[in-house]
Design a protein around this motif. Structure first.
Motif, PDB file in Angstrom:
ATOM      1  N   PRO A 148     120.781  -3.955  21.221  1.00 15.66           N
ATOM      2  CA  PRO A 148     119.943  -2.781  21.033  1.00 15.66           C
ATOM      3  C   PRO A 148     119.859  -1.874  22.256  1.00 15.66           C
ATOM      4  N   THR A 149     119.721  -0.604  21.964  1.00 21.94           N
ATOM      5  CA  THR A 149     119.417   0.422  22.951  1.00 21.94           C
ATOM      6  C   THR A 149     118.185   1.142  22.420  1.00 21.94           C
ATOM      7  N   PHE A 150     117.188   1.290  23.274  1.00 28.55           N
ATOM      8  CA  PHE A 150     115.959   1.936  22.824  1.00 28.55           C
ATOM      9  C   PHE A 150     115.323   2.705  23.969  1.00 28.55           C
ATOM     10  N   THR A 151     114.574   3.735  23.612  1.00 27.66           N
ATOM     11  CA  THR A 151     113.972   4.641  24.586  1.00 27.66           C
ATOM     12  C   THR A 151     112.462   4.465  24.592  1.00 27.66           C
ATOM     13  N   GLU A 152     111.937   4.294  25.786  1.00 29.94           N
ATOM     14  CA  GLU A 152     110.502   4.093  25.975  1.00 29.94           C
ATOM     15  C   GLU A 152     109.910   5.227  26.800  1.00 29.94           C
ATOM     16  N   ARG A 153     108.737   5.686  26.358  1.00 31.39           N
ATOM     17  CA  ARG A 153     107.974   6.652  27.169  1.00 31.39           C
ATOM     18  C   ARG A 153     107.067   5.824  28.077  1.00 31.39           C
ATOM     19  N   MET A 154     107.211   6.017  29.366  1.00 30.92           N
ATOM     20  CA  MET A 154     106.445   5.272  30.364  1.00 30.92           C
ATOM     21  C   MET A 154     105.280   6.138  30.836  1.00 30.92           C
ATOM     22  N   SER A 155     104.090   5.551  30.898  1.00 28.05           N
ATOM     23  CA  SER A 155     102.955   6.267  31.476  1.00 28.05           C
ATOM     24  C   SER A 155     102.256   5.341  32.467  1.00 28.05           C
ATOM     25  N   TYR A 156     101.750   5.948  33.530  1.00 27.16           N
ATOM     26  CA  TYR A 156     101.259   5.179  34.665  1.00 27.16           C
ATOM     27  C   TYR A 156      99.843   5.569  35.052  1.00 27.16           C
ATOM     28  N   ARG A 157      99.032   4.559  35.352  1.00 24.98           N
ATOM     29  CA  ARG A 157      97.743   4.735  36.020  1.00 24.98           C
ATOM     30  C   ARG A 157      97.925   4.001  37.339  1.00 24.98           C
ATOM     31  N   ASP A 158      98.094   4.761  38.408  1.00 21.47           N
ATOM     32  CA  ASP A 158      98.554   4.273  39.704  1.00 21.47           C
ATOM     33  C   ASP A 158      97.945   2.936  40.121  1.00 21.47           C
ATOM     34  N   LEU A 159      98.825   1.973  40.365  1.00 20.66           N
ATOM     35  CA  LEU A 159      98.524   0.632  40.842  1.00 20.66           C
ATOM     36  C   LEU A 159      97.644  -0.187  39.900  1.00 20.66           C
ATOM     37  N   GLU A 160      97.396   0.314  38.663  1.00 20.36           N
ATOM     38  CA  GLU A 160      96.539  -0.404  37.733  1.00 20.36           C
ATOM     39  C   GLU A 160      97.217  -0.760  36.423  1.00 20.36           C
ATOM     40  N   ARG A 161      97.949   0.204  35.844  1.00 20.48           N
ATOM     41  CA  ARG A 161      98.447  -0.038  34.489  1.00 20.48           C
ATOM     42  C   ARG A 161      99.695   0.792  34.214  1.00 20.48           C
ATOM     43  N   ILE A 162     100.616   0.160  33.488  1.00 19.41           N
ATOM     44  CA  ILE A 162     101.817   0.827  33.001  1.00 19.41           C
ATOM     45  C   ILE A 162     101.832   0.622  31.490  1.00 19.41           C
ATOM     46  N   ASP A 163     101.869   1.707  30.744  1.00 15.07           N
ATOM     47  CA  ASP A 163     101.983   1.632  29.290  1.00 15.07           C
ATOM     48  C   ASP A 163     103.366   2.123  28.901  1.00 15.07           C
ATOM     49  N   PHE A 164     103.923   1.499  27.866  1.00 15.21           N
ATOM     50  CA  PHE A 164     105.217   1.964  27.367  1.00 15.21           C
ATOM     51  C   PHE A 164     105.192   1.941  25.849  1.00 15.21           C
ATOM     52  N   SER A 165     105.790   2.979  25.275  1.00 15.81           N
ATOM     53  CA  SER A 165     105.831   3.067  23.813  1.00 15.81           C
ATOM     54  C   SER A 165     107.177   3.651  23.394  1.00 15.81           C
ATOM     55  N   HIS A 166     107.643   3.178  22.240  1.00 13.63           N
ATOM     56  CA  HIS A 166     108.933   3.616  21.730  1.00 13.63           C
ATOM     57  C   HIS A 166     108.876   5.110  21.438  1.00 13.63           C
ATOM     58  N   ASP A 167     109.815   5.849  21.996  1.00 16.42           N
ATOM     59  CA  ASP A 167     109.835   7.305  21.847  1.00 16.42           C
ATOM     60  C   ASP A 167     111.282   7.789  21.897  1.00 16.42           C
ATOM     61  N   PRO A 168     112.036   7.580  20.788  1.00 15.55           N
ATOM     62  CA  PRO A 168     113.449   7.988  20.805  1.00 15.55           C
ATOM     63  C   PRO A 168     113.591   9.506  20.887  1.00 15.55           C
ATOM     64  N   PRO A 169     114.707   9.961  21.422  1.00 18.89           N
ATOM     65  CA  PRO A 169     114.959  11.404  21.479  1.00 18.89           C
ATOM     66  C   PRO A 169     114.977  12.005  20.070  1.00 18.89           C
ATOM     67  N   ALA A 170     114.663  13.274  19.987  1.00 19.25           N
ATOM     68  CA  ALA A 170     114.656  13.972  18.692  1.00 19.25           C
ATOM     69  C   ALA A 170     116.000  13.776  17.995  1.00 19.25           C
ATOM     70  N   GLY A 171     115.954  13.389  16.741  1.00 20.51           N
ATOM     71  CA  GLY A 171     117.152  13.216  15.939  1.00 20.51           C
ATOM     72  C   GLY A 171     117.847  11.879  16.111  1.00 20.51           C
ATOM     73  N   ALA A 172     117.408  11.088  17.093  1.00 25.06           N
ATOM     74  CA  ALA A 172     118.048   9.786  17.331  1.00 25.06           C
ATOM     75  C   ALA A 172     117.432   8.736  16.415  1.00 25.06           C
TER      76      ALA A 172
END
Length: 161
Positions: free
Chosen positions: A64-88
């Motif tokens: 598998p190949t998959f795209t994740e949107r990474m979001s950060y709260r500095d030094l506390e938390r990293i969230d990731f969610s599946h977010d494929p490119p448009a049309g993918a």
């Protein structure tokens, strides 16, 4: 095609500062190096595209190949969610987070590292095979988690309690 999901949660106290752990978890090259069954991560801004090696799920090999949107709260938390490119159309994705809590010396120091992730795969298997597929997925996820943990500790030169 049927969709199968399996997840895991883990928590440990790593005897290293949160900043050192954070620096590893936010570096796609290091994450790729420390994660078993992962060929590489291509990072572009807040998106990381994960390229896995071949995984065997009940006799079906998937890479598998998959795209994740990474979001950060500095030094506390990293969230990731599946977010494929448009049309993918990606047949895999992950939803989850890492949480870091630096512990005071009065509690023995170190950093509480907690993680949660759910992996979803679309496979050419009947939905009735869900119990066997999710059990196989749990086994692979567990093995990956254990090996990543060992690799992270070795990279940090740290122990866990």
């Amino acid at each position: 095609m049927a969709r199968f999901t399996s997840g895991t949660k883990a928590e440990a106290v790593v005897l290293a500062p949160a900043k050192e752990i954070w620096d590893v978890l936010t570096d796609p090259l290091l994450v790729a190096e420390l994660t078993p069954l992962l060929k590489r991560i291509d990072a572009s801004g807040e998106h990381w595209t994960w390229h896995m090696t071949g995984l065997d799920v009940l006799g079906i090999e998937v890479a598998p190949t998959f795209t994740e949107r990474m979001s950060y709260r500095d030094l506390e938390r990293i969230d990731f969610s599946h977010d494929p490119p448009a049309g993918a159309s990606e047949r895999a994705g992950v939803e989850g987070w890492y949480a870091l809590t630096e512990l005071p010396e009065s509690e023995g120091g170190g950093t509480r590292l907690a993680t949660s992730l759910d992996i979803t795969l679309d496979l050419p298997l009947p939905k009735l095979s869900a119990p066997a597929v999710t059990a196989a997925m749990r086994g692979v996820i567990g093995q990956m988690g254990e090996r990543f943990s060992r690799n992270l500790l070795a990279h940090l030169g740290a122990e866990q309690r």
